[in-house]
Design a protein around this motif. Sequence first.
Motif, mmCIF file in Angstrom:
data_model
loop_
_atom_site.group_PDB
_atom_site.id
_atom_site.type_symbol
_atom_site.label_atom_id
_atom_site.label_comp_id
_atom_site.label_asym_id
_atom_site.label_seq_id
_atom_site.Cartn_x
_atom_site.Cartn_y
_atom_site.Cartn_z
ATOM 1 N N ALA A 121 0.832 -1.203 0.000
ATOM 2 C CA ALA A 121 0.000 0.000 0.000
ATOM 3 C C ALA A 121 0.866 1.252 0.000
ATOM 4 C CB ALA A 121 -0.927 -0.009 1.218
ATOM 5 N N LEU A 122 1.963 1.212 0.764
ATOM 6 C CA LEU A 122 2.873 2.362 0.807
ATOM 7 C C LEU A 122 3.524 2.582 -0.551
ATOM 8 C CD1 LEU A 122 4.240 4.539 2.491
ATOM 9 C CD2 LEU A 122 5.965 2.860 3.143
ATOM 10 N N ASP A 124 2.297 1.731 -3.459
ATOM 11 C CA ASP A 124 1.265 2.250 -4.369
ATOM 12 C C ASP A 124 1.034 3.747 -4.154
ATOM 13 O OD1 ASP A 124 1.007 -0.287 -5.364
ATOM 14 O OD2 ASP A 124 -0.748 -0.797 -4.151
ATOM 15 N N LYS A 125 1.009 4.180 -2.887
ATOM 16 C CA LYS A 125 0.797 5.602 -2.601
ATOM 17 C C LYS A 125 1.949 6.440 -3.123
ATOM 18 C CE LYS A 125 -2.140 5.084 1.492
ATOM 19 N NZ LYS A 125 -2.251 5.339 2.952
ATOM 20 N N VAL A 126 3.179 5.945 -2.945
ATOM 21 C CA VAL A 126 4.348 6.680 -3.435
ATOM 22 C C VAL A 126 4.309 6.783 -4.960
ATOM 23 C CG1 VAL A 126 6.853 6.604 -3.661
ATOM 24 C CG2 VAL A 126 5.803 6.112 -1.458
ATOM 25 N N ALA A 128 1.639 6.664 -6.897
ATOM 26 C CA ALA A 128 0.565 7.581 -7.285
ATOM 27 C C ALA A 128 0.984 9.028 -7.085
ATOM 28 C CB ALA A 128 -0.697 7.271 -6.480
ATOM 29 N N THR A 129 1.675 9.302 -5.983
ATOM 30 C CA THR A 129 2.135 10.670 -5.710
ATOM 31 C C THR A 129 3.146 11.127 -6.754
ATOM 32 O OG1 THR A 129 1.798 10.317 -3.336
ATOM 33 C CG2 THR A 129 3.190 12.160 -3.989
#
Length: 205
Positions: A121-122, A124-126, A128-129
Motif C-alpha cells: 500500500a505504501l 502504491d501511494k508513493v 501515485a504521488t
Amino acid sequence: LRHYWMNIIIGNRAYMAFRGEDALSNLNTYRVSFKEQLNEIDAFGDMLAFEQADALEQIKELSTTYYKNLDEVVSIHSSESWRQDAHVIKTELSPLVAGIKSNIEQLVSDQRSIAASSSQALVDKVSATMGLMAALVLVGLVLGIGTALLVGRMVTRPIRAVARAMRDIAEGEGDLTQRLQVKGRDEIADLACAFNTFIGKIQDT
C-alpha cells in the motif's frame, strides 16, 4: 512467542527424562516467560487484526489447559505413579501442543500478511504521488511556455509595427497620414504615442 513455547516443550521433555529439581525449575521459568510474552502481545489490544486476536484467545485457552495437564504430569512424575504419564501425554497433551503450535503459526502468518499488505500500500501511494507530481510539472511547463509565447507576442507586435512604419519613412515610401494604434498606458503605448507625434511633426513640415 514460538521460541518460548518451544522452550516449554523442551523443558517438559527434559523434566520427564531426568525428573530433577533443576529441570523442573527451568520448566517453570519457561512457563513464566511464555506468559509474559503472551501478555505483551495481548497489550496491543485493538491494534491486532481479528484473526490475530482470535488466535491469541485460542492460545490462551489451550495453554491454560496445557498447564493444567502439565501440572498433573509433574505431580505424577513426583510420585511413584510417574509411569502412567505416557497415556496422559498421548491422549491429552499431544493434541494441545499441536493446537497451540498451529495457532502460533497462524498468528505469525497473519502478521507477515499484514506487513506485506502495508508495504505494498505504501509503494502504491508513493507511485501515485510521483505520477501526480509528474503530471503537475508537465501542466506547469506547458502553461509556462504558452504564457511566455503569449506575452512575447503581445510585446513584440507593437514594436514591429513601429519598426515597419519607420522603415517605410526611411525608404521614402511611408504614408505620413497613418498613425499607430495606442492601447493602454504601458511603455509600448508611450512608444506608439511618441511615434505618432513624431510623424505628425514631419507631416506638418
